[in-house]
Design an enzyme around this catalytic site. Structure first.
Site, PDB file in Angstrom:
ATOM      1  N   HIS A   1      43.589  33.869  40.824  1.00  5.19           N
ATOM      2  CA  HIS A   1      43.134  32.800  41.727  1.00  5.19           C
ATOM      3  C   HIS A   1      42.369  31.766  40.906  1.00  5.19           C
ATOM      4  O   HIS A   1      41.522  32.114  40.123  1.00  5.19           O
ATOM      5  CB  HIS A   1      42.252  33.362  42.848  1.00  5.19           C
ATOM      6  CG  HIS A   1      41.049  34.113  42.347  1.00  5.19           C
ATOM      7  ND1 HIS A   1      40.817  35.437  42.625  1.00  5.19           N
ATOM      8  CD2 HIS A   1      40.000  33.730  41.556  1.00  5.19           C
ATOM      9  CE1 HIS A   1      39.706  35.825  42.051  1.00  5.19           C
ATOM     10  NE2 HIS A   1      39.182  34.812  41.397  1.00  5.19           N
TER      11      HIS A   1
ATOM     12  N   HIS B   1      32.494  35.288  44.847  1.00  5.27           N
ATOM     13  CA  HIS B   1      31.937  34.555  43.704  1.00  5.27           C
ATOM     14  C   HIS B   1      30.562  33.965  44.012  1.00  5.27           C
ATOM     15  O   HIS B   1      30.233  32.872  43.557  1.00  5.27           O
ATOM     16  CB  HIS B   1      32.892  33.429  43.283  1.00  5.27           C
ATOM     17  CG  HIS B   1      34.205  33.913  42.750  1.00  5.27           C
ATOM     18  ND1 HIS B   1      35.193  34.407  43.551  1.00  5.27           N
ATOM     19  CD2 HIS B   1      34.683  33.991  41.490  1.00  5.27           C
ATOM     20  CE1 HIS B   1      36.239  34.752  42.802  1.00  5.27           C
ATOM     21  NE2 HIS B   1      35.948  34.509  41.556  1.00  5.27           N
TER      22      HIS B   1
ATOM     23  N   HIS C   1      39.906  36.364  31.520  1.00  2.16           N
ATOM     24  CA  HIS C   1      39.263  35.045  31.434  1.00  2.16           C
ATOM     25  C   HIS C   1      37.753  35.196  31.431  1.00  2.16           C
ATOM     26  O   HIS C   1      37.218  36.207  31.880  1.00  2.16           O
ATOM     27  CB  HIS C   1      39.708  34.082  32.534  1.00  2.16           C
ATOM     28  CG  HIS C   1      39.352  34.444  33.951  1.00  2.16           C
ATOM     29  ND1 HIS C   1      39.774  35.587  34.569  1.00  2.16           N
ATOM     30  CD2 HIS C   1      38.634  33.776  34.887  1.00  2.16           C
ATOM     31  CE1 HIS C   1      39.349  35.607  35.822  1.00  2.16           C
ATOM     32  NE2 HIS C   1      38.632  34.530  36.039  1.00  2.16           N
TER      33      HIS C   1
ATOM     34  N   GLU D   1      37.947  41.082  37.162  1.00  5.49           N
ATOM     35  CA  GLU D   1      38.691  40.844  38.412  1.00  5.49           C
ATOM     36  C   GLU D   1      39.992  41.651  38.457  1.00  5.49           C
ATOM     37  O   GLU D   1      40.599  41.795  39.516  1.00  5.49           O
ATOM     38  CB  GLU D   1      38.983  39.347  38.575  1.00  5.49           C
ATOM     39  CG  GLU D   1      37.731  38.513  38.786  1.00  5.49           C
ATOM     40  CD  GLU D   1      38.047  37.035  38.978  1.00  5.49           C
ATOM     41  OE1 GLU D   1      39.223  36.644  38.832  1.00  5.49           O
ATOM     42  OE2 GLU D   1      37.111  36.277  39.283  1.00  5.49           O
TER      43      GLU D   1
END
Ligand code: DHB
Ligand code: FE
Length: 278
Positions: free
Chosen positions: A12, A59, A193, A238
């Site tokens: 995402h 988040h 990431h 994630e």
């Protein structure tokens, strides 16, 4: 009884939402990623799920450092979006499935996963982006949703092993729901990431994760959280959302579509659709 028809996992990135709003889906760097969802749209047209269980990491929109559940399940009639720091978004409402939510919560607690229950939950970009890719655009979705949040932000973090077991418990919960609903399980997150470190992507580890998610998810449960951070960056955690999805979609699967394309932002565009009807 409820049936799990498949699992969809995706990375995402908030700019995906902006690409949709600006009609830039077929432009660089998004085109290959959006194109990969063509077979997903066809499959969804054919299978027509009633409910999407959306597993994602919040988040800081809904949970912050003062209140950080390890696992949380939405039990609301509806879920709304909100400003995540990119300016006020157009207001959106996602239909809930409270009877299924409460059934899952009861089953998880009986199964010794003591989840937080959320009769109010703001839905963040991780969940919304996945739905906007599956049913492309910002329009209303043809499914009710059950958001399930996994802490991938602040230690102590659930281990990959615990997340896989949590997914298996979610699968048992769904399959024991006494209504004839077709359920799609979505995992939204990753892959490698680290926000603030553009380009810190580990493509070979990402490819390995995608292979193992299909054929040998237990292999991923042997990593520690520190291993994942070392290999995949802080937000690589994630990946847990994919493991939870795969735990729920247990047993044999047919890969309908799988794509890894990097980078589209800090992360790659990683997606996979697994058919669980076999
Ligand atoms: C990006 C990735 C994320 O997982 C996220 O939550 C926000 C931004 C990115 O790649 O830019
Ligand atoms: Fe994220």
């Amino acid at each position: 009884m409820a049936q799990i028809i498949g699992g969809l996992s995706t990375s995402h990135v908030p700019t995906i939402g902006r690409a949709i709003a600006g009609g830039k889906q077929r432009e660089v760097p998004f085109a290959p990623f959006f194109e990969a969802f063509g077979p997903v749209h066809d499959w969804l047209d054919e299978t027509k799920p009633d409910v999407a269980i959306v597993i994602y990491n919040d988040h800081g929109l809904n949970f912050f450092l003062d209140n950080m559940p390890t696992f949380a399940v939405g039990a609301a009639h509806e879920y709304r979006n909100a400003d995540e720091g990119w300016g006020p978004p157009a207001p959106r409402v996602f239909r809930g499935a409270p009877a299924l939510s409460w059934h899952i919560i009861g089953s998880l607690v009986a199964d010794e996963f003591d989840v937080s229950t959320c009769q109010e939950l703001i839905f963040d970009h991780a969940g919304i982006t996945a739905l906007d890719l599956a049913w492309e655009g910002h329009g209303p979705k043809p499914v009710a949703v059950v958001p399930i949040v996994v802490n991938a932000v602040m230690p102590p973090l659930p281990t990959p092993k615990r997340c896989y077991a949590f997914g298996q418990a979610i699968g048992r919960a769904i399959r024991s729901f006494d209504e004839d609903v077709k359920v799609l399980v979505i995992g939204s997150g990753g892959l490698s990431h680290e926000l603030g470190q553009f380009g810190k992507i580990n493509q070979s580890f990402d490819q390995l994760c995608m292979e193992k998610i299909v054929a040998d998810p237990e292999a991923l449960t042997r990593y520690s959280n520190d291993d994942i951070v070392d290999l995949a960056g802080a937000q690589g955690l994630e990946l847990m959302t994919w493991l939870v999805m795969r735990g729920a979609v247990s047993g044999d699967v047919e890969v309908i579509k799988s794509l890894y394309f990097a980078p589209i932002s800090h992360t790659g565009g990683a997606m996979m659709l697994l058919d669980n009807r076999c």
